[in-house]
Motif scaffolding. Structure first.
Motif, PDB file in Angstrom:
ATOM      1  N   HIS A  20     -20.254  -5.467  23.749  1.00 45.92           N
ATOM      2  CA  HIS A  20     -20.587  -5.192  25.134  1.00 45.92           C
ATOM      3  C   HIS A  20     -20.428  -3.695  25.375  1.00 45.92           C
ATOM      4  N   GLN A  21     -21.559  -2.984  25.421  1.00 46.41           N
ATOM      5  CA  GLN A  21     -21.528  -1.536  25.589  1.00 46.41           C
ATOM      6  C   GLN A  21     -21.384  -1.159  27.062  1.00 46.41           C
ATOM      7  N   PHE A  22     -20.746  -0.016  27.292  1.00 47.22           N
ATOM      8  CA  PHE A  22     -20.684   0.546  28.633  1.00 47.22           C
ATOM      9  C   PHE A  22     -20.560   2.056  28.500  1.00 47.22           C
ATOM     10  N   THR A  23     -20.990   2.749  29.537  1.00 44.12           N
ATOM     11  CA  THR A  23     -20.982   4.210  29.514  1.00 44.12           C
ATOM     12  C   THR A  23     -19.565   4.718  29.695  1.00 44.12           C
ATOM     13  N   SER A  24     -19.141   5.591  28.791  1.00 43.82           N
ATOM     14  CA  SER A  24     -17.790   6.142  28.865  1.00 43.82           C
ATOM     15  C   SER A  24     -17.769   7.344  29.799  1.00 43.82           C
ATOM     16  N   LYS A  52     -19.126   3.500  25.023  1.00 41.38           N
ATOM     17  CA  LYS A  52     -18.053   2.765  24.375  1.00 41.38           C
ATOM     18  C   LYS A  52     -18.532   1.331  24.181  1.00 41.38           C
ATOM     19  N   ALA A  53     -17.830   0.618  23.344  1.00 37.48           N
ATOM     20  CA  ALA A  53     -18.153  -0.791  23.151  1.00 37.48           C
ATOM     21  C   ALA A  53     -16.884  -1.608  23.173  1.00 37.48           C
ATOM     22  N   MET A  54     -16.965  -2.753  23.821  1.00 37.87           N
ATOM     23  CA  MET A  54     -15.877  -3.717  23.737  1.00 37.87           C
ATOM     24  C   MET A  54     -16.327  -4.806  22.770  1.00 37.87           C
ATOM     25  N   PHE A  55     -15.653  -4.886  21.642  1.00 41.95           N
ATOM     26  CA  PHE A  55     -15.935  -5.914  20.652  1.00 41.95           C
ATOM     27  C   PHE A  55     -15.090  -7.133  20.974  1.00 41.95           C
ATOM     28  N   VAL A  56     -15.730  -8.278  21.010  1.00 38.35           N
ATOM     29  CA  VAL A  56     -15.081  -9.516  21.436  1.00 38.35           C
ATOM     30  C   VAL A  56     -15.259 -10.549  20.343  1.00 38.35           C
ATOM     31  N   SER A  57     -14.198 -11.234  19.985  1.00 38.88           N
ATOM     32  CA  SER A  57     -14.286 -12.241  18.928  1.00 38.88           C
ATOM     33  C   SER A  57     -15.316 -13.302  19.300  1.00 38.88           C
ATOM     34  N   ASN A  58     -15.866 -13.941  18.272  1.00 35.91           N
ATOM     35  CA  ASN A  58     -16.993 -14.852  18.508  1.00 35.91           C
ATOM     36  C   ASN A  58     -16.599 -16.145  19.208  1.00 35.91           C
ATOM     37  N   ARG A  59     -15.343 -16.308  19.545  1.00 33.56           N
ATOM     38  CA  ARG A  59     -14.960 -17.502  20.303  1.00 33.56           C
ATOM     39  C   ARG A  59     -14.917 -17.252  21.801  1.00 33.56           C
ATOM     40  N   VAL A  60     -15.135 -16.010  22.222  1.00 36.63           N
ATOM     41  CA  VAL A  60     -15.070 -15.650  23.635  1.00 36.63           C
ATOM     42  C   VAL A  60     -16.462 -15.368  24.166  1.00 36.63           C
ATOM     43  N   GLY A  61     -16.792 -15.950  25.325  1.00 34.24           N
ATOM     44  CA  GLY A  61     -18.109 -15.746  25.930  1.00 34.24           C
ATOM     45  C   GLY A  61     -17.987 -15.645  27.440  1.00 34.24           C
ATOM     46  N   ALA A  85      -5.621  -5.420  13.385  1.00 34.11           N
ATOM     47  CA  ALA A  85      -5.398  -6.753  13.950  1.00 34.11           C
ATOM     48  C   ALA A  85      -6.710  -7.406  14.347  1.00 34.11           C
ATOM     49  N   PHE A  86      -7.626  -6.615  14.926  1.00 36.86           N
ATOM     50  CA  PHE A  86      -8.920  -7.181  15.310  1.00 36.86           C
ATOM     51  C   PHE A  86      -9.733  -7.540  14.077  1.00 36.86           C
ATOM     52  N   ASP A  87      -9.728  -6.669  13.080  1.00 36.76           N
ATOM     53  CA  ASP A  87     -10.465  -6.942  11.845  1.00 36.76           C
ATOM     54  C   ASP A  87      -9.998  -8.230  11.182  1.00 36.76           C
ATOM     55  N   GLN A  88      -8.699  -8.515  11.307  1.00 32.42           N
ATOM     56  CA  GLN A  88      -8.125  -9.704  10.682  1.00 32.42           C
ATOM     57  C   GLN A  88      -8.248 -10.943  11.564  1.00 32.42           C
ATOM     58  N   GLY A  89      -8.894 -10.813  12.723  1.00 32.78           N
ATOM     59  CA  GLY A  89      -9.069 -11.960  13.604  1.00 32.78           C
ATOM     60  C   GLY A  89      -7.818 -12.360  14.346  1.00 32.78           C
ATOM     61  N   MET A  90      -6.881 -11.411  14.485  1.00 35.33           N
ATOM     62  CA  MET A  90      -5.605 -11.726  15.120  1.00 35.33           C
ATOM     63  C   MET A  90      -5.569 -11.356  16.593  1.00 35.33           C
ATOM     64  N   THR A  91      -6.502 -10.540  17.024  1.00 34.14           N
ATOM     65  CA  THR A  91      -6.698 -10.261  18.449  1.00 34.14           C
ATOM     66  C   THR A  91      -8.167 -10.464  18.773  1.00 34.14           C
ATOM     67  N   ASP A  92      -8.469 -10.628  20.046  1.00 37.06           N
ATOM     68  CA  ASP A  92      -9.822 -10.973  20.464  1.00 37.06           C
ATOM     69  C   ASP A  92     -10.620  -9.809  21.022  1.00 37.06           C
ATOM     70  N   ILE A  93      -9.970  -8.682  21.314  1.00 35.68           N
ATOM     71  CA  ILE A  93     -10.640  -7.574  21.993  1.00 35.68           C
ATOM     72  C   ILE A  93     -10.320  -6.262  21.274  1.00 35.68           C
ATOM     73  N   LEU A  94     -11.348  -5.424  21.118  1.00 34.52           N
ATOM     74  CA  LEU A  94     -11.143  -4.067  20.627  1.00 34.52           C
ATOM     75  C   LEU A  94     -12.130  -3.162  21.350  1.00 34.52           C
ATOM     76  N   VAL A  95     -11.622  -2.091  21.953  1.00 34.77           N
ATOM     77  CA  VAL A  95     -12.479  -1.117  22.628  1.00 34.77           C
ATOM     78  C   VAL A  95     -12.451   0.174  21.831  1.00 34.77           C
ATOM     79  N   THR A  96     -13.628   0.680  21.473  1.00 33.06           N
ATOM     80  CA  THR A  96     -13.702   1.889  20.674  1.00 33.06           C
ATOM     81  C   THR A  96     -15.058   2.551  20.880  1.00 33.06           C
ATOM     82  N   ASP A  97     -15.316   3.610  20.147  1.00 28.32           N
ATOM     83  CA  ASP A  97     -16.596   4.292  20.196  1.00 28.32           C
ATOM     84  C   ASP A  97     -17.703   3.316  19.814  1.00 28.32           C
ATOM     85  N   ALA A  98     -18.793   3.334  20.542  1.00 30.39           N
ATOM     86  CA  ALA A  98     -19.870   2.360  20.305  1.00 30.39           C
ATOM     87  C   ALA A  98     -20.546   2.543  18.961  1.00 30.39           C
ATOM     88  N   ILE A  99     -20.378   3.702  18.322  1.00 29.70           N
ATOM     89  CA  ILE A  99     -20.984   3.914  17.014  1.00 29.70           C
ATOM     90  C   ILE A  99     -20.430   2.919  15.998  1.00 29.70           C
TER      91      ILE A  99
END
Length: 533
Positions: free
Chosen positions: A273-277, A500-509, A245-259
């Motif tokens: 946006h990286q943060f220590t897990s 970890k990293a929180m990936f945020v769509s480019n419309r959110v700041g 869903a995130f890859d297709q631009g259908m959601t704005d947030i994805l949290v996963t391994d920072a790699i």
């Protein structure tokens, strides 16, 4: 002693979970179009969660639902970016001299989203609700610490603990719910329990079962009304669906391994946006075997481990090098410890001083009157790429020093069996830590998770002192002394805390500062940068 907010588990990385929830309900997520646009609104922040059994945060058992409910409810005591307890509903607090009672003053200006005041009665009711929840509910374990409570005024309450513990305050980071609203609602799927009403940054406008929840900004939120007015939370069946869903631009947030950062950065479609897990990786020694009972031999392995190279080439710099089991991002982390950084010359010198030399020129070290060459086995699990690579690098470095090395990379179940059974010399492993982790479990002579068999009376005393410290100053000092001893003794060689990293769509700041405890830590300061295309 078992003091953990969540169960500590062997950290076995799984790429994706299944596509049905625990009740076997099929994924209802519609992946055929842009959610925001199909709703006729381009300025809706779109999130995802699993199908909830309940929307009462204290009866809920599902982690993704808990994450979303943090948008609606505030914690009694918050956890900041450094893992330190910080004011939220609780304004300030102080311990009794014996450390068994915590006197807490509440803010008197917080209102529920129905306009009524949040008081100590609500805190007391929340504690009782946790007590009555099922064993695997998200916050059930917080009451392992609490013996009783007593309301001292409309806006103050005393929490009484079973024993003094330096992490008692951190354990109180549970959501507070309204006593008047939830009174008598014991069925997790009752009306009130499926219609959340909190005091957080957002309130629920509507919920379509197994489909979508709509949240709107709460104008009375004490942190300030959020800049993003509306959130749509879509229900999904698993992590694989979330990624799609995130890859297709259908959601704005994805949290996963920072790699995964490189993948999305290359596409240029996200903010990262990286943060220590809470994932801590280490090398452990088997103290049931004689070789590594010698601290100098443990230092040899530490000097042979190229931590910087591992961080750069294995973790791709998406981790923080650690020298103790406390997270480098934590307010309790002690930097001034013995590092034993990569130094093969020092490792070779220690081996020679211990009597290990290559007597017959075969590249393997022997010792006078020892029938066998210097042999070690390294154990790790095959599902974890970072551990496999780390174990391989360590094998190569030890081989160059003259060790005869056996590398065992096994499926997780076999790996876990060998670890708990003591069938290894060195283990490349990891733990999922918690803000209220009790390090005695790992390193205490009778620790419940001390599978390596480490025993040291001085360490036991320092562990107990760190556990029983009361107040910030005493806790910092106790943890400093403890970490210096751990770094010096090396029961584990600490490798890193993963990011970890929180990936945020480019419309959110805006100001986006996710934490392990709450990815929506600064959500009221998020903004829209543009529109989805």
């Amino acid at each position: 002693m078992k003091k953990k907010l969540i169960p500590l588990i062997f950290a076995c990385i799984l790429l994706f979970s299944g596509c049905t929830n625990g009740n076997g309900e099929k994924n209802s997520f519609n992946v055929s179009g842009n959610v925001a646009k199909t709703q006729g609104e381009s300025r809706i922040l779109t999130l995802s969660m699993r199908v909830p059994e309940t929307l009462n945060p204290l009866r809920n058992r599902e982690a993704t639902v808990d994450t979303v409910l943090k948008l609606i409810y505030q914690p009694f005591i918050a956890i900041d970016e450094t893992g330190k307890p910080s004011p939220s509903i609780a304004k300030n607090w102080s311990f009794s001299k014996d450390g068994l009672t915590l006197s807490i003053e509440l803010r008197n200006d917080i209102t529920w989203q129905n306009g009524s005041s949040l008081t100590a009665d609500d805190v007391a009711f929340s504690i009782e609700t946790i007590r009555g929840s099922v064993e695997d509910s998200v916050y059930k374990k917080v009451l392992d610490y609490v013996s009783s409570y007593s309301k001292t005024s409309q806006y103050s309450i005393d929490i009484h603990f079973r024993e003094p513990f330096s992490k008692n305050v951190a354990a109180l980071s549970f959501p507070v719910i309204s006593a008047a609203y939830y009174q008598g609602q014991t069925d997790p799927k009752s009306g009130a329990n499926m219609a959340p009403m909190g005091s957080g940054p957002y309130s629920m406008k509507s919920y379509s079962i197994a489909s979508e929840m709509i949240l709107t900004a709460n104008p009375t939120y004490i942190g300030g009304k959020p800049k993003i007015e509306t959130i749509s939370v879509r229900t999904t069946g698993g992590a694989e669906t979330d990624v799609y869903a995130f890859d297709q631009g259908m959601t704005d947030i994805l949290v996963t391994d920072a790699i995964e950062t490189g993948r999305y950065a290359d596409e240029g479609v996200t903010g990262v946006h990286q943060f220590t897990s809470d994932q801590y990786d280490f090398i452990g020694f088997n103290f049931y075997r004689s070789l590594f009972q010698d601290r100098n031999m443990r230092q040899v392995v530490a000097y042979a481990l190229p931590k910087k190279s591992i961080c750069e080439n294995v973790y791709l710099e998406y981790a923080k090098i650690a020298y103790t089991p406390v997270s480098p991002s934590s307010w309790l982390y002690e930097e001034n410890v013995a590092p034993f950084d990569y130094d093969t010359t020092m490792a070779a010198t220690l081996l020679k001083n211990a009597g290990w030399t290559d007597k017959n020129g075969d590249g393997r070290l022997e010792k006078e009157n020892e029938p066998e060459p210097l042999h070690v086995s390294i154990l790790t699990n095959q599902e974890n790429s970072a551990r496999r690579q780390t174990a391989t690098k360590l094998r190569d470095e030890l081989t160059l020093l003259g060790f005869d090395v056996t590398l065992e990379i096994l499926p997780f179940a076999q790996y876990q069996e060998k670890f708990t059974g003591g069938d290894y010399d060195l283990i490349v492993g990891g733990w999922q830590m918690s803000p209220v982790t009790d390090l005695y479990d790992f390193f205490g002579s009778n620790g419940s998770l001390n599978y390596i068999g480490y025993q040291d009376e001085q360490m036991d005393n320092l562990l107990l002192a760190a556990n029983q410290a009361v107040g910030e100053g005493a806790t910092l000092l106790a943890y400093s002394s403890l970490q210096k001893r751990i770094a010096e003794e090396l029961p584990y060689i600490s490798i890193a805390y993963r990011s970890k990293a929180m990936f945020v769509s480019n419309r959110v700041g805006g100001v986006i500062t996710p934490t392990e405890d709450n990815i929506f830590y600064s959500v009221n300061q998020w903004t829209f940068e543009g529109k989805k295309e």
